[in-house]
Design an enzyme around this catalytic site. Sequence first.
Site, short mmCIF file in Angstrom:
data_model
loop_
_atom_site.label_atom_id
_atom_site.label_comp_id
_atom_site.label_asym_id
_atom_site.label_seq_id
_atom_site.Cartn_x
_atom_site.Cartn_y
_atom_site.Cartn_z
N ASP A 60 3.60 9.45 -0.75
CA ASP A 60 2.35 8.79 -0.35
C ASP A 60 2.06 7.68 -1.36
OD1 ASP A 60 -0.08 8.40 0.97
OD2 ASP A 60 -0.52 10.54 1.07
N HIS A 111 0.83 -1.21 0.00
CA HIS A 111 0.00 0.00 0.00
C HIS A 111 0.85 1.26 0.00
CE1 HIS A 111 -4.00 -1.89 0.85
NE2 HIS A 111 -3.17 -2.90 1.07
#
Length: 471
Positions: free
Chosen positions: A377, A163
């Site tokens: 991110d 992720h």
Amino acid sequence: MPDQADFVVIANRLPLDVTVDDSGEITWERSPGGLVTAMAPVMQSRDGAWVGWSGTPDVDLTPFKADGMTLVPVTLSADEVSDYYEGFSNATLWPLYHDVIVAPEFHRQWWNAYDRVNRKFAEAAATVASEGATVWVHDYQLQLVPALLRKLRPDLTIGWFNHIPFPPVEIFSQLPWRERVLDGLLGADVLGFQRSWDSENFLRSVKRLTGATVRGRTITVGDKTKRVRRRLKVGVYPISIDAAAFAELAASDAVATRAQEIRTELGDPDVLLLGVDRLDYTKGIRHRLKIFGELLRDGLVAAPQVCLMQVASPSRERVEQYKTLRDEVEVTVGRINGDYSALGRVPVHYLHQTFPVEEMAAMYRAADVMLVTSLRDGMNLVAKEFVAAQVDLNGVLILSEFTGAADDLPQALVMNPHDIEGAKRTVLRALDMPREDRRRRMRSLRRRVMAHDVTAWADRFLSDLAEAATS
Ligand code: G6P
């Protein structure tokens, strides 16, 4: 022993976080973070089991059903939480995989705990998976699980999805246990990443640091002399949200009314800027405050007509760098508010709290401009939630180029949060954007988010995994 399942998800956290009060009473709430936001709807639509930690040390729970899922809790001791979770996962791997924004720490004791706890998760999954089951392992906390699980259960088909970003080999190489981590991952049949950069970084590390053969996106592992060879596939699968459900919630009368109330409670500003993050140094919250503070200082925007609502939900609060960040953010908010408040009206509304999803949807609808300023991110699902919530097409999304979302959402105003002057110009551009331009951009952002939702993401990963299992 729980019933066995044909589909098993393993993640560090269960989707529900347990708290036990002094009298021993147990309460559950939604776990924080993007992984759970994405995976909960995927699991609810499949009859699977979710293996994970309850979020509190030393809590022994038997498997149970909740929210349409079977949850299989893994117990972690206080030492394991401190060494495996707070230490190796969040003070070694997290900063290492996010561009070393803060310095990663390398401690052998933490590594040993990571190894031990990964075994615990692999053993729990081996117990719960039925013969020939599909097991989907998630994220950086569990990189050793694929190989450990394959050893315990060669009959399983195993996928792993990261992720968060995967770092360039020059940075990854700092990790003293880099080969062990790669060997752990190479136990999977399919390895998934958010952006193609991440997959390329990973493939370069495999080439440079292991004996595996890399051809395109296929890796061949094994011992030629023993004639055991196995192929695995590396793919790019940008994650998303349950966009239709989020849009429906945002379109509800209750959320529309609450959005109006929020603006009234904030003193009816002309422009409401919004930031929503876990309080994490990767999110660029200090950069965002600097940008806003300088716009006020330079007289380019005026408070309280323009104000910023910053939700910073508590995260990893016992890890040193998170404590420091909180202090820095709160001092900066205090300074800006000290300099630019009027009686009863502050320019920065800072909320160090977690809110239910309905309240979040109302905040997104209430806002005029969403600021996503991450320094690095994996994806940033908050950006996608904001887009899904813009049912009246009015909001403007400003997005850091260092997010995975920037690849998926090019119609946002994409900027570099390190370039403070450029970022200030981008905010002013958002404030001045003509209505038609705003609506055109948001319409096309919404089309993308609706088309590439979390179900499409999971289907694509799982169909590649099924194909890998038969090839
Ligand atoms: C990110 C990670 C997840 C993690 C979440 C919340 O989204 O990718 O694995 O669960 O942050 O962090 P926490 O440490 O509270 O689980």
